[in-house]
Design an enzyme around this catalytic site. Structure first.
Site, mmCIF file in Angstrom:
data_model
loop_
_atom_site.group_PDB
_atom_site.id
_atom_site.type_symbol
_atom_site.label_atom_id
_atom_site.label_comp_id
_atom_site.label_asym_id
_atom_site.label_seq_id
_atom_site.Cartn_x
_atom_site.Cartn_y
_atom_site.Cartn_z
ATOM 1 N N HIS A 50 -20.159 -4.156 18.375
ATOM 2 C CA HIS A 50 -19.779 -2.967 19.100
ATOM 3 C C HIS A 50 -18.062 -3.098 19.631
ATOM 4 O O HIS A 50 -17.464 -3.675 19.330
ATOM 5 C CB HIS A 50 -20.471 -2.806 20.604
ATOM 6 N N HIS A 80 -16.134 -6.004 18.002
ATOM 7 C CA HIS A 80 -16.581 -6.936 17.929
ATOM 8 C C HIS A 80 -17.800 -7.614 18.207
ATOM 9 O O HIS A 80 -19.039 -7.241 18.247
ATOM 10 C CB HIS A 80 -15.549 -8.042 18.818
ATOM 11 N N ARG A 114 -21.736 -21.084 26.081
ATOM 12 C CA ARG A 114 -20.664 -20.850 26.114
ATOM 13 C C ARG A 114 -20.450 -19.824 27.206
ATOM 14 O O ARG A 114 -21.454 -18.725 27.654
ATOM 15 C CB ARG A 114 -20.256 -19.254 25.098
#
Length: 328
Positions: free
Chosen positions: A201, A258, A268
Site C-alpha cells: 500500500h 511498501h 516484530r
C-alpha cells in the site's frame, strides 16, 4: 492471513537481488536538506539518523507496547473494536484486507481519550498514555523539521508550507503500534512460504515516520516494480512520502509503495506516526512548484481523499481517481 501466490513468492525471492542502497540522511549534516529532496524524488523513502528523538522515549513506549501485546487476546479485545480507534487484529480496513498483524490505532489529537485502555491497564493506563504522548511529541517535532527542510530544498516559501498542516490544532494525524507475532507452525505447514504481515500500500497522509525493533520484514517497491528488503535498524527512523505530499509536489515526490512480511520465529514491533492535514484542508499542487507545468491532479479536500482511500483495498491506486486525464 494472506499467503502469497507462486508468482508473488518468486517476486519476494527476487527482493534479495542487489539494488541501489536506500538513501541515508544524517539530520545533523549541512547537506541533509538536499539529500532529503533527492531521496523523496527517487525513492519516496529514506533512513534517518541523528534524529534527536530521546532514546528513553523510544524504549519506554516499546516496553509499554510489548506489555500490552503480551496480554491474552480476550484482554486486548477489551480495547476494541476500532471505532475508529482502539485495538484491531488481522483485519486491516473495511474492505477485506487481512494480515498477520495486531495493532493499536490512536489519534494524536490532544483531545484523544484512552478510556478503552483503562479497563485493561487500570492505573497503568496513565503510564501508557504518557509514554505515547512523549514519543509522539518528539516524533512530531522531527517531522516538522523534515518538512521544513524539504521546503528549503525545493526553494519554496513559506518554509512551513508543509509543516503548518501537521501543526494545525485540527490536524488529522494518527499513531499506530503494529505487532507481528511469530508463526512457526504456520510456516512449517506452508513449507516456508512467505506470509504477508501487512499488504502492499501507500500511505494517504503527507508523511509517515516509522520506527521498528531490530527484526526484518519491511519492503519497499522501486520505480521498476521490484521489491527490496529494508535491513532493520532499531536506532534509526524511516521516512515515507505519502500520497498527499506527492500531490502537493505535483508528482515530483513519489508516495512509496511498501509492505511487511511476517517473521516465522521472531516478534516484530513497529511504531508509525502518520502526519495528516486538517479534514477541510484543500490538497493540490503548490503554485510555486507549477511554473510552466500543468497540474497532474484535481483539487480535493483531505476529508474527500481520506473517505475515498478508506473505501478502497490496500493495494489499489488510491490517487487514480484524482488524477487529471490528459485530453485526447
Amino acid at each position: 492471513m494472506v499467503v502469497l501466490s507462486k508468482p508473488a513468492i518468486e517476486q519476494l525471492s527476487a527482493a534479495t537481488t542487489l539494488f541501489p542502497e536506500v538513501p541515508l540522511v544524517d539530520l545533523s549534516k549541512p547537506d541533509s536538506k538536499n539529500l532529503i529532496v533527492k531521496a523523496c524524488e527517487e525513492f519516496g523513502f529514506f533512513k534517518l539518523i541523528n534524529h534527536g528523538v530521546p532514546t528513553e522515549f523510544i524504549t519506554r513506549l516499546e516496553s509499554e507496547a510489548i506489555n500490552f501485546f503480551s496480554l491474552p487476546l480476550s484482554e486486548k479485545e477489551k480495547a476494541g473494536p476500532l471505532d475508529p480507534f482502539g485495538y484491531g487484529n488481522k483485519k486491516i480496513g473495511q474492505n477485506g484486507d487481512v494480515g498477520w498483524v495486531e495493532y493499536i490505532l490512536l489519534t494524536t489529537s490532544s483531545k484523544s481519550n484512552y478510556h478503552k485502555f483503562s479497563s485493561i491497564f487500570g492505573e497503568a493506563a496513565e503510564k501508557f498514555r504518557c509514554a505515547v504522548n512523549d514519543y509522539v511529541s518528539a516524533v512530531k517535532k522531527m517531522a516538522y523539521e523534515i518538512l521544513e527542510m524539504l521546503a528549503d530544498g525545493l526553494k519554496i516559501q513559506p518554509r512551513n508550507v508543509f509543516s503548518k498542516l501537521l501543526m494545525d490544532e485540527e490536524s488529522d494525524s494518527l499513531f499506530r503500534l503494529n505487532h507481528y507475532p511469530p508463526c512457526p507452525e504456520l510456516h512449517q505447514e506452508l513449507n516456508e512460504r512467505n506470509l504477508i504481515g501487512f499488504g502492499e500500500h501507500t500511505d494517504p497522509q503527507i508523511i509517515s515516520v516509522l520506527r521498528s525493533n531490530n527484526i526484518s520484514g519491511l519492503q519497499i517497491s522501486l520505480k521498476d516494480g521490484n521489491w527490496i528488503s529494508i535491513p532493520p535498524d532499531q536506532n534509526s527512523f524511516f521516512i515515507n512520502v505519502g500520497d498527499s505530499l506527492q500531490v502537493m509536489t505535483n508528482g515530483r515526490f513519489k508516495s512509496v509503495r511498501h509492505r511487511v512480511i511476517a517473521n516465522n520465529s521472531k516478534s516484530r514491533l513497529s511504531m508509525i506516526y502518520f502526519g495528516g492535514p486538517p479534514l477541510s484542508e484543500k490538497i493540490a499542487p503548490l503554485p510555486s512548484l507549477m511554473i510552466g507545468e500543468d497540474s497532474l491532479y484535481k483539487e480535493f479536500t483531505w476529508y474527500e481523499y481520506k473517505k475515498s482511500a478508506y473505501k478502497s483495498r490496500l493495494a489499489d491506486n488510491r490517487l487514480g481517481l484524482f488524477e487529471k486525464i490528459a485530453a485526447s
